[in-house]
Design an enzyme around this catalytic site. Structure first.
Site, PDB file in Angstrom:
ATOM      1  N   CYS A  33       0.836  -1.197   0.000  1.00  0.00           N
ATOM      2  CA  CYS A  33       0.000   0.000   0.000  1.00  0.00           C
ATOM      3  C   CYS A  33       0.873   1.250   0.000  1.00  0.00           C
ATOM      4  O   CYS A  33       1.882   1.313   0.696  1.00  0.00           O
ATOM      5  CB  CYS A  33      -0.910   0.021   1.223  1.00  0.00           C
ATOM      6  SG  CYS A  33      -2.200  -1.241   1.207  1.00  0.00           S
TER       7      CYS A  33
ATOM      8  N   CYS B 111      -4.115  -9.307   5.539  1.00  0.00           N
ATOM      9  CA  CYS B 111      -4.064  -8.093   4.735  1.00  0.00           C
ATOM     10  C   CYS B 111      -5.456  -7.488   4.711  1.00  0.00           C
ATOM     11  O   CYS B 111      -6.423  -8.165   4.330  1.00  0.00           O
ATOM     12  CB  CYS B 111      -3.592  -8.419   3.323  1.00  0.00           C
ATOM     13  SG  CYS B 111      -3.698  -7.007   2.185  1.00  0.00           S
TER      14      CYS B 111
ATOM     15  N   TYR C 279      -6.603  -6.967 -26.895  1.00  0.00           N
ATOM     16  CA  TYR C 279      -6.255  -7.400 -25.536  1.00  0.00           C
ATOM     17  C   TYR C 279      -7.556  -7.764 -24.817  1.00  0.00           C
ATOM     18  O   TYR C 279      -7.859  -7.291 -23.717  1.00  0.00           O
ATOM     19  CB  TYR C 279      -5.500  -6.310 -24.768  1.00  0.00           C
ATOM     20  CG  TYR C 279      -4.365  -5.668 -25.530  1.00  0.00           C
ATOM     21  CD1 TYR C 279      -3.090  -6.232 -25.542  1.00  0.00           C
ATOM     22  CD2 TYR C 279      -4.567  -4.486 -26.239  1.00  0.00           C
ATOM     23  CE1 TYR C 279      -2.051  -5.635 -26.247  1.00  0.00           C
ATOM     24  CE2 TYR C 279      -3.536  -3.880 -26.933  1.00  0.00           C
ATOM     25  CZ  TYR C 279      -2.274  -4.461 -26.939  1.00  0.00           C
ATOM     26  OH  TYR C 279      -1.250  -3.853 -27.633  1.00  0.00           O
TER      27      TYR C 279
ATOM     28  N   GLU D 214      -6.665 -11.748 -28.443  1.00  0.00           N
ATOM     29  CA  GLU D 214      -6.067 -11.974 -27.119  1.00  0.00           C
ATOM     30  C   GLU D 214      -4.835 -12.872 -27.267  1.00  0.00           C
ATOM     31  O   GLU D 214      -4.885 -13.906 -27.933  1.00  0.00           O
ATOM     32  CB  GLU D 214      -7.072 -12.618 -26.172  1.00  0.00           C
ATOM     33  CG  GLU D 214      -6.514 -13.110 -24.863  1.00  0.00           C
ATOM     34  CD  GLU D 214      -5.765 -12.053 -24.072  1.00  0.00           C
ATOM     35  OE1 GLU D 214      -4.686 -12.372 -23.535  1.00  0.00           O
ATOM     36  OE2 GLU D 214      -6.251 -10.896 -23.997  1.00  0.00           O
TER      37      GLU D 214
ATOM     38  N   ASP E 264      -7.539  -2.695 -24.224  1.00  0.00           N
ATOM     39  CA  ASP E 264      -7.256  -2.751 -22.788  1.00  0.00           C
ATOM     40  C   ASP E 264      -5.875  -3.391 -22.610  1.00  0.00           C
ATOM     41  O   ASP E 264      -5.755  -4.533 -22.179  1.00  0.00           O
ATOM     42  CB  ASP E 264      -8.343  -3.577 -22.089  1.00  0.00           C
ATOM     43  CG  ASP E 264      -8.186  -3.594 -20.572  1.00  0.00           C
ATOM     44  OD1 ASP E 264      -7.304  -2.882 -20.051  1.00  0.00           O
ATOM     45  OD2 ASP E 264      -8.938  -4.334 -19.910  1.00  0.00           O
TER      46      ASP E 264
ATOM     47  N   CYS F 100      -4.467   0.941 -17.214  1.00  0.00           N
ATOM     48  CA  CYS F 100      -4.155   0.804 -15.791  1.00  0.00           C
ATOM     49  C   CYS F 100      -2.916   1.588 -15.403  1.00  0.00           C
ATOM     50  O   CYS F 100      -2.518   1.571 -14.231  1.00  0.00           O
ATOM     51  CB  CYS F 100      -3.987  -0.680 -15.422  1.00  0.00           C
ATOM     52  SG  CYS F 100      -2.670  -1.519 -16.308  1.00  0.00           S
TER      53      CYS F 100
END
Length: 373
Positions: A101, A177, A232, A256, A298, A325
């Site tokens: 984190c 976690c 993708y 893919e 993506d 991302c």
């Protein structure tokens, strides 16, 4: 788990362990803030974790030598705290502890503002754009916790489990976690169940699949009888709903590279879309060379890169929807799209990874007016 650093030769005297008092500067991509130590030619930028912009902290250098352009460090004492600082909910979050984190010391709303700042800065620096960015919360977590529906631990010799320190192979033993969800992933989206291999990719935040499908459809606005490339494509999440939108007289092709994911996509899509297995750039070199109406992509964290971007624009889609991302990779690819007449028209950003620096973006690119044909 945190990414491992590359091994490299030391460039002079090590500064690891040295302590400095600094005023912290802006947030930077990667889960840290920027600070500067020293004066004149001897000054160094330090990327500081566990700090917030505007704070006065003591930092300890964790990586760096006299010959390095920048150092890394941890904020180990806070003399003047930001109003956005909170007590980390996890006892394993902090300097020298678990590296999973980045932002547990930051109020949740402020985490999203920091991520928005990073997305905005990357688009400005790498694509020359000034874009308003808001990072939206996503249903399915518990105030930023309990959202990881798939979690990996390091198994310890005594049978316990641990997590790695930031940029290290060292392991911190932990009891639990707090990001781990209380149940595993659901592969059902909008009443439709998807086949996914046991070790296959699926979004780890429980709210992510539905939110991303909605964002892609809202931005793409697929129409009956249109042709679509889904690049993708994974197990066919987007392709499935795109196929519904273009109908039986339209065409959806899902490309893919992972064989297991492509096989799952064939199951999930049945006869509603075509599935091709192979690296996206290799497939587009020789197949589906005709014009298409819409492209959805993506890509992995490194982005689509120039070759794929140029293959996409060669098919003259009316619109491209890019799911990203990594904001730096998105910004680099947006700059390449701009070279070929495709401009960023809309951007949404989602907090799919609370307590970390990661953020998911969905961008719409269309041709500029001068390039419409």
């Amino acid at each position: 788990m945190s990414r491992q650093p590359r091994r490299r030769r030391p460039r002079g005297r090590s500064r690891v362990g040295e302590r400095f008092t600094v005023t912290v500067g802006p947030v930077a991509h990667g889960g840290h803030c920027v600070a500067r130590v020293g004066d004149g030619d001897g000054s160094r930028v330090v990327f500081v974790r566990h700090a917030l912009p505007g704070e006065e902290v003591d930092l300890v250098v964790t990586e760096g030598t006299d010959g390095d352009r920048f150092w890394r460090g941890d904020a180990v004492a806070v003399h003047r705290a930001s109003e956005d600082r909170v007590a980390a909910p996890c006892p394993y979050a902090g300097p020298g502890l678990c590296g999973g984190c980045d932002f547990q010391h930051v109020a949740l709303a402020a985490q999203r503002r920091l991520k928005a700042d990073v997305v905005r800065e990357q688009l400005h620096r790498l694509a020359g754009l000034d874009v308003a960015v808001e990072v939206e919360p996503v249903p399915g977590d518990d105030h930023g916790l309990r959202w990881r529906t798939r979690q990996r631990y390091v198994r310890l010799p005594d049978g316990g489990r641990g997590m790695r320190k930031h940029r290290s192979h060292d392991v911190v033993p932990i009891d639990e976690c707090l990001l781990e969800a209380r149940s595993g992933p659901s592969h059902e989206v909008r009443g439709r169940r998807f086949a996914v291999a046991d070790d296959g990719f699926w979004q780890v935040h429980p709210g992510a699949p539905d939110v991303l499908v909605s964002a892609v459809l809202d931005l793409a606005r697929p129409q009956p009888r249109e042709s679509v490339l889904d690049l993708y494509a994974g197990v066919g999440l987007f392709a499935s709903f795109l196929a519904d939108a273009v109908g039986p007289d339209g065409r959806v092709v899902a490309v893919e590279g992972n064989r297991a994911a492509a096989q799952a996509a064939r199951v999930n899509l049945a006869d509603r879309a075509e599935v091709t297995t192979g690296a996206v750039d290799a497939v587009l070199d020789s197949a589906y060379i005709e014009r298409v109406d819409l492209v959805v992509l993506d890509p992995p964290r490194e982005g689509a890169r120039r070759r794929v971007v140029e293959q996409v624009v060669a098919r003259s889609p009316r619109a491209v929807v890019y799911v990203a991302c990594d904001p730096a990779a998105l910004a680099r690819d947006v700059a390449v799209f701009a070279e070929h007449g495709y401009a960023l028209r809309a951007l949404r950003a989602f907090d799919l990874f609370p307590m970390t620096h990661h953020v998911e973006c969905v961008a719409l690119l269309t041709k500029t007016a001068s390039d419409l044909r």
